[in-house]
Write a protein that holds these residues in place. Structure first.
Motif, PDB file in Angstrom:
ATOM      1  N   VAL A  41     -41.473  22.044  12.360  1.00 19.14           N
ATOM      2  CA  VAL A  41     -40.695  23.635  11.967  1.00 19.14           C
ATOM      3  C   VAL A  41     -41.856  24.483  11.416  1.00 19.14           C
ATOM      4  N   SER A  42     -41.711  25.715  11.618  1.00 17.85           N
ATOM      5  CA  SER A  42     -42.679  26.772  11.083  1.00 17.85           C
ATOM      6  C   SER A  42     -42.554  26.722   9.447  1.00 17.85           C
ATOM      7  N   THR A  43     -43.452  27.179   8.622  1.00 13.52           N
ATOM      8  CA  THR A  43     -43.306  27.384   7.411  1.00 13.52           C
ATOM      9  C   THR A  43     -41.951  28.172   6.920  1.00 13.52           C
ATOM     10  N   LEU A  44     -41.627  29.364   7.602  1.00 18.17           N
ATOM     11  CA  LEU A  44     -40.507  29.853   7.003  1.00 18.17           C
ATOM     12  C   LEU A  44     -39.424  29.381   7.523  1.00 18.17           C
ATOM     13  N   GLN A  45     -39.322  28.606   8.674  1.00 16.45           N
ATOM     14  CA  GLN A  45     -37.992  27.707   9.416  1.00 16.45           C
ATOM     15  C   GLN A  45     -37.867  26.706   7.909  1.00 16.45           C
ATOM     16  N   GLY A  46     -39.090  26.106   7.429  1.00 19.32           N
ATOM     17  CA  GLY A  46     -39.041  24.910   6.512  1.00 19.32           C
ATOM     18  C   GLY A  46     -38.149  25.366   5.276  1.00 19.32           C
ATOM     19  N   ARG A  47     -38.673  26.818   4.990  1.00 25.05           N
ATOM     20  CA  ARG A  47     -38.118  27.230   3.671  1.00 25.05           C
ATOM     21  C   ARG A  47     -36.425  27.519   3.857  1.00 25.05           C
ATOM     22  N   LEU A  48     -36.310  28.014   5.190  1.00 23.57           N
ATOM     23  CA  LEU A  48     -34.798  28.246   5.503  1.00 23.57           C
ATOM     24  C   LEU A  48     -34.026  26.708   5.344  1.00 23.57           C
ATOM     25  N   LEU A  49     -34.554  25.868   5.989  1.00 22.32           N
ATOM     26  CA  LEU A  49     -33.844  24.591   5.659  1.00 22.32           C
ATOM     27  C   LEU A  49     -33.854  24.102   4.185  1.00 22.32           C
ATOM     28  N   HIS A  50     -34.826  24.412   3.547  1.00 20.15           N
ATOM     29  CA  HIS A  50     -34.548  24.057   2.196  1.00 20.15           C
ATOM     30  C   HIS A  50     -33.586  24.872   1.254  1.00 20.15           C
ATOM     31  N   MET A  51     -33.648  26.165   1.779  1.00 20.36           N
ATOM     32  CA  MET A  51     -32.540  27.019   1.305  1.00 20.36           C
ATOM     33  C   MET A  51     -31.189  26.693   1.465  1.00 20.36           C
ATOM     34  N   LEU A  52     -30.925  26.284   2.921  1.00 17.64           N
ATOM     35  CA  LEU A  52     -29.691  25.907   3.349  1.00 17.64           C
ATOM     36  C   LEU A  52     -29.166  24.802   2.643  1.00 17.64           C
ATOM     37  N   ALA A  53     -30.024  23.737   2.502  1.00 20.08           N
ATOM     38  CA  ALA A  53     -29.519  22.382   2.022  1.00 20.08           C
ATOM     39  C   ALA A  53     -29.249  22.657   0.558  1.00 20.08           C
ATOM     40  N   GLY A  54     -29.950  23.516  -0.163  1.00 17.37           N
ATOM     41  CA  GLY A  54     -29.918  23.564  -1.641  1.00 17.37           C
ATOM     42  C   GLY A  54     -28.494  24.418  -1.861  1.00 17.37           C
ATOM     43  N   MET A  55     -28.202  25.500  -0.863  1.00 16.18           N
ATOM     44  CA  MET A  55     -27.024  26.403  -1.236  1.00 16.18           C
ATOM     45  C   MET A  55     -25.664  25.411  -1.220  1.00 16.18           C
ATOM     46  N   LEU A  75     -36.839  19.590   3.000  1.00 18.87           N
ATOM     47  CA  LEU A  75     -35.423  19.296   2.582  1.00 18.87           C
ATOM     48  C   LEU A  75     -35.658  18.138   1.474  1.00 18.87           C
ATOM     49  N   ALA A  76     -36.586  17.292   1.390  1.00 20.56           N
ATOM     50  CA  ALA A  76     -36.343  16.452   0.263  1.00 20.56           C
ATOM     51  C   ALA A  76     -36.463  17.359  -1.087  1.00 20.56           C
ATOM     52  N   ARG A  77     -37.428  18.518  -1.018  1.00 21.57           N
ATOM     53  CA  ARG A  77     -37.456  19.350  -2.144  1.00 21.57           C
ATOM     54  C   ARG A  77     -36.079  20.007  -2.637  1.00 21.57           C
ATOM     55  N   ALA A  78     -35.214  19.962  -1.841  1.00 19.25           N
ATOM     56  CA  ALA A  78     -33.628  20.479  -2.059  1.00 19.25           C
ATOM     57  C   ALA A  78     -33.012  19.780  -2.784  1.00 19.25           C
ATOM     58  N   LEU A  79     -33.413  18.278  -3.123  1.00 15.39           N
ATOM     59  CA  LEU A  79     -32.266  17.344  -3.495  1.00 15.39           C
ATOM     60  C   LEU A  79     -32.697  17.282  -5.131  1.00 15.39           C
ATOM     61  N   PRO A  80     -31.447  17.246  -5.843  1.00 19.45           N
ATOM     62  CA  PRO A  80     -31.527  17.188  -7.204  1.00 19.45           C
ATOM     63  C   PRO A  80     -32.032  15.501  -7.522  1.00 19.45           C
ATOM     64  N   PRO A  81     -32.277  15.262  -8.821  1.00 18.55           N
ATOM     65  CA  PRO A  81     -32.674  13.897  -8.975  1.00 18.55           C
ATOM     66  C   PRO A  81     -31.689  13.025  -8.719  1.00 18.55           C
ATOM     67  N   GLY A  82     -31.936  12.015  -8.079  1.00 18.09           N
ATOM     68  CA  GLY A  82     -31.147  11.062  -7.600  1.00 18.09           C
ATOM     69  C   GLY A  82     -30.614  11.215  -6.310  1.00 18.09           C
ATOM     70  N   GLY A  83     -30.681  12.426  -5.643  1.00 19.59           N
ATOM     71  CA  GLY A  83     -30.629  12.638  -4.352  1.00 19.59           C
ATOM     72  C   GLY A  83     -31.327  11.529  -3.324  1.00 19.59           C
ATOM     73  N   GLN A  84     -30.805  11.696  -2.116  1.00 17.76           N
ATOM     74  CA  GLN A  84     -31.356  10.846  -1.004  1.00 17.76           C
ATOM     75  C   GLN A  84     -31.516  11.375   0.364  1.00 17.76           C
ATOM     76  N   LEU A  85     -32.656  11.122   1.069  1.00 15.01           N
ATOM     77  CA  LEU A  85     -33.127  11.763   2.206  1.00 15.01           C
ATOM     78  C   LEU A  85     -33.084  10.578   3.227  1.00 15.01           C
ATOM     79  N   VAL A  86     -32.339  10.361   4.358  1.00 18.81           N
ATOM     80  CA  VAL A  86     -32.605   9.361   5.346  1.00 18.81           C
ATOM     81  C   VAL A  86     -33.198  10.149   6.588  1.00 18.81           C
ATOM     82  N   ASP A 134     -24.339  15.349   3.256  1.00 20.84           N
ATOM     83  CA  ASP A 134     -23.941  16.692   2.939  1.00 20.84           C
ATOM     84  C   ASP A 134     -24.475  17.685   3.898  1.00 20.84           C
ATOM     85  N   PHE A 135     -25.889  17.250   4.567  1.00 17.67           N
ATOM     86  CA  PHE A 135     -26.550  18.089   5.519  1.00 17.67           C
ATOM     87  C   PHE A 135     -27.038  17.213   6.454  1.00 17.67           C
ATOM     88  N   VAL A 136     -27.256  17.590   7.810  1.00 19.09           N
ATOM     89  CA  VAL A 136     -27.916  16.861   8.749  1.00 19.09           C
ATOM     90  C   VAL A 136     -28.908  17.867   9.545  1.00 19.09           C
TER      91      VAL A 136
END
Ligand code: SAH
Ligand code: DHB
Ligand code: MG
Length: 226
Positions: A41-55, A75-86, A134-136
């Motif tokens: 994904v582009s940089t801006l698209q990456g930020r979009l994914l991050h924001m959507l997951a966080g929202m 995407l991983a940077r959107a996770l709180p402590p203890g969150g997980q990404l498969v 929560d997010f795929v």
């Protein structure tokens, strides 16, 4: 407006809104050096994914198609402590590069990187009784998108969101007679979404450094309150 314009505007906005980022930049550089295709994904698209997951306060994220882990880091940077990404990757070479990139980005402890075909891993997650996601983010082989969507739906909570990448393919998606298996996969995915009364969905066409493409967004419609 030409594709060169789209790329120039992407570059302008990415440097203005995001700027350099050591871990992300190194992930792209090492992916390129290892010969991975330049299709993250582009940089801006990456930020979009991050924001959507966080929202939607995602605590559990599922990604199909890791490549070098660029979208995974966002995407991983959107996770709180203890969150997980498969995240699931069929190519062991891609997975090895991704692991290094994720480690350098300091997110590897949140990541369950599974190497194998997405369909197999989705069946595994189901059999394991995995906690709902929560997010795929679906971004693997395009012809299998309908199958991945159906399986992912079963693994996602109500109110959860499924994003599918590359659903426009330069406009080919509107051609019912397209011989492209990926385009036919996206069209079958759209048929599934259209027939499903439990979801709310849209697709946004995009232009930028990756050309003319787009994202689909599907939300498992939340139960009405009360
Ligand atoms: N999400 C990444 C890009 C993924 S490119 C990013 O934006 O940074 C698509 C990836 O899907 C490739 O690495 C490819 O090897 C992988 N892939 C292809 N077929 C697959 C399958 N059947 N199961 C899992 N991964 C697959
Ligand atoms: C391709 C795959 C992608 O996931 C993408 O974002 C762009 C291109 C491809 O296989 O060509
Ligand atoms: Mg993609």
């Amino acid at each position: 407006m030409t594709p060169q314009t789209w790329t120039a505007v992407d570059g302008y906005l990415a440097s203005k809104l995001i700027g350099p980022d050591a871990a992300l930049d190194a992930a792209l550089a090492d992916s390129a050096a290892a010969g991975l295709p330049p299709i993250a994904v582009s940089t801006l698209q990456g930020r979009l994914l991050h924001m959507l997951a966080g929202m939607i306060s995602s605590r559990r994220i599922l990604e199909l198609g890791t490549l070098g882990g660029y979208s995974t880091i966002w995407l991983a940077r959107a996770l709180p402590p203890g969150g997980q990404l498969v995240t699931v990757e069929i190519d062991p070479k891609h997975a090895a590069i991704a692991r290094r990139n994720l480690d350098r980005a300091g997110v590897l402890d949140k990541i369950d990187l599974r190497v194998g075909p997405a369909a197999t891993v989705l069946a595994e997650l189901d059999a394991e009784g995995a906690q709902p996601f929560d997010f795929v983010f679906i971004d693997a082989d395009k012809q299998s998108t309908p199958e991945y969507f159906q399986r992912a739906m079963k693994l996602t909570r109500k109110g959860g969101v499924i994003i599918v990448d590359n659903v426009i393919r330069g406009g080919k998606v509107a051609d019912a007679a397209s011989p492209d298996a990926g385009v036919q996969g996206i069209r079958r995915f759209n048929d599934l979404v259209a027939a499903d009364s439990t979801v709310t969905a849209t697709t946004i066409q995009t232009v930028g450094s990756k050309g003319y493409d787009g994202f689909a967004m599907v939300r498992l419609t939340p139960q009405p309150a009360g």
